[in-house]
Design an enzyme around this catalytic site. Structure first.
Site, PDB file in Angstrom:
ATOM      1  N   ARG A 111      -6.890  -0.499  -7.132  1.00 14.08           N
ATOM      2  CA  ARG A 111      -7.251   0.535  -6.143  1.00 14.08           C
ATOM      3  C   ARG A 111      -7.506   1.817  -6.918  1.00 14.08           C
ATOM      4  NH1 ARG A 111      -4.634   0.587  -0.884  1.00 14.08           N
ATOM      5  NH2 ARG A 111      -6.256   2.093  -0.422  1.00 14.08           N
TER       6      ARG A 111
ATOM      7  N   ALA B 276       0.840   5.308  -1.927  1.00  8.26           N
ATOM      8  CA  ALA B 276       0.826   5.735  -3.325  1.00  8.26           C
ATOM      9  C   ALA B 276       2.131   5.458  -4.082  1.00  8.26           C
ATOM     10  CB  ALA B 276       0.448   7.216  -3.409  1.00  8.26           C
TER      11      ALA B 276
ATOM     12  N   ASP C  22      -2.450  10.479  -1.682  1.00  8.89           N
ATOM     13  CA  ASP C  22      -2.686   9.422  -2.666  1.00  8.89           C
ATOM     14  C   ASP C  22      -2.967   9.995  -4.045  1.00  8.89           C
ATOM     15  OD1 ASP C  22      -3.083   6.477  -1.374  1.00  8.89           O
ATOM     16  OD2 ASP C  22      -3.461   8.059   0.070  1.00  8.89           O
TER      17      ASP C  22
ATOM     18  N   LYS D 242      -5.584   9.635   3.349  1.00 11.41           N
ATOM     19  CA  LYS D 242      -6.342   8.761   4.241  1.00 11.41           C
ATOM     20  C   LYS D 242      -7.392   9.554   5.011  1.00 11.41           C
ATOM     21  CE  LYS D 242      -5.253   5.242   4.160  1.00 11.41           C
ATOM     22  NZ  LYS D 242      -5.626   4.314   3.100  1.00 11.41           N
TER      23      LYS D 242
ATOM     24  N   ARG E 172       0.844  -1.190   0.000  1.00 11.03           N
ATOM     25  CA  ARG E 172       0.000   0.000   0.000  1.00 11.03           C
ATOM     26  C   ARG E 172       0.886   1.248   0.000  1.00 11.03           C
ATOM     27  NH1 ARG E 172       1.577   1.563   4.458  1.00 11.03           N
ATOM     28  NH2 ARG E 172       0.438   3.537   4.273  1.00 11.03           N
TER      29      ARG E 172
END
Length: 383
Positions: free
Chosen positions: A98, A66, A253, A264, A64
């Protein structure tokens, strides 16, 4: 296919386990990931031999962040090419794994384009696969270099905004080496401040979903010997009110053309708190996270997480005979309760003090300034 290997305290593993690496054992090339769903209790590696396993690792958040998703996407295309799978199919599956993080599709595109270009020039499948792998490795190197430069620019900015040192920095989610080819984005700035003797305290939001601050940022801070304190997300306001926060450092992200920042969930409330309390709100992200093709924050597709992450307490993974078995959830809400559980929120540019990139600092954050830093990056890449 995938295998998992758990580390015990008896082995002689290196102090730092890379979040991602390409290996070529006798049985064929593999992509090795540090399974972030198992941290901090266990350091377990997930070995991917095909793109479908990598897609599942991305969706489950085993890998996980970016920048790292971009690197993983590029290596996933190369893995499909080297092992003789359908590269177009693998690229499509990886790019859609994603939706919010723009780096994933960018990394997939870079490796896929290199593969197609090699074929168009008359290369055979082996040469095309080598081109895809070279593109992935180049992206990996670039991200590591970007991390170093962001840390330098970010520390300089902190010292300008907060002369005298003794910085008390609040961070959200996880932005260290677990999300990067180097030492990260926002966390790398805090780490640089720590090494320079100018970090007094790192405040770590626990960060929903999946407590990525508690499990991962605290893990990295502890390994780095940093002074840190963990707090619940909704306790941040009391810290601001007490005057205990000098700056907020977060990653991103996706950053849209107008300077809106997707990060987030919980980042936007921090920006509002920071503005009210006159605290700098700083976003640290590589230029690859800037998406000039998306005009504004309202156009970002925000990933929705499963409701059971809110309505249940989920037990950590428990190793059973060497296999990871998920524990059952303990209900904390009545049966049938609907839950709103977005993975991200979007902070408008007017609440962002500065965006720190490897090409320099953007402040104030405007569409024109972002376009210029992206153009500068392209000139450096082609020059």
């Amino acid at each position: 296919m995938a295998d998992q290997y758990a580390y015990s305290g008896d082995d002689k593993r290196p102090t730092e386990i890379p979040a991602i690496r390409w290996e070529e054992p006798p049985e064929g090339p593999v992509l090795v990931l540090l399974d972030q769903t198992r941290l901090p209790a266990e350091e377990v590696e997930l070995v991917c031999t095909d793109a479908s396993t990598l897609v599942e690792a991305i969706r489950s958040l085993a890998v996980r962040g970016a920048p790292l998703l971009g690197i993983a996407g590029a290596y996933g295309v190369a893995l499909a090419a080297v092992r003789g799978f359908d590269v177009d199919e693998a690229a499509a599956a990886l790019a859609s794994a994603r939706p919010t993080a723009v780096n994933l599709s960018l990394g997939v595109r870079r490796a896929h384009s290199a593969h197609e270009a090699a074929l168009a020039k008359g290369g055979d499948v082996r040469q095309a696969a080598s081109a895809a792998l070279a593109a992935a490795r180049q992206l990996h190197r670039e991200d590591a270099e970007a991390s170093t430069r962001m840390a330098e620019h970010g520390l300089t900015l902190l010292d300008e905004l907060l002369p005298g040192g003794g910085h008390r920095v609040l961070t959200h989610c996880n932005t260290g080496s677990l999300v990067s080819g180097g030492e990260g984005t926002a966390f790398a700035v805090a780490l640089a401040a720590h090494r320079a003797g100018r970090l007094r305290r790192l405040w770590v939001d626990e960060t929903r979903p999946l407590l990525q601050g508690a499990r991962l940022t605290a893990y990295e801070a502890a390994r780095g010997g940093m002074a840190y304190t963990l707090l619940t997300d909704n306790a941040a306001g009391s810290l601001f009110a007490a005057g205990e926060v000098d700056a907020v450092l977060i990653g991103a992200d996706r950053i849209t053309a107008d300077g809106s920042v997707a990060n987030k969930v919980g980042s936007y409330p921090l920006a509002v708190l920071a503005r009210y309390h006159h605290v700098p709100f700083i976003v640290v992200a590589p230029v690859t996270t800037v998406d000039l093709d998306t005009a504004e924050g309202a156009s970002i597709e925000v990933e929705q997480r499963p409701g059971h992450e809110v309505t249940e307490l989920v037990a950590p993974h428990v190793p059973v005979a060497g296999v990871a078995e998920a524990g059952g959830g303990i209900p904390v809400a009545p049966l049938g309760t609907q839950a709103y559980n977005p993975a991200f929120d979007v902070t408008p540019a007017e609440l962002v003090t500065a965006i720190v990139t490897e090409e320099g600092v953007v402040s104030p954050v405007t569409a024109e300034a972002l376009a210029e830093v992206c153009a500068r990056s392209r000139r450096v890449a082609t020059g």
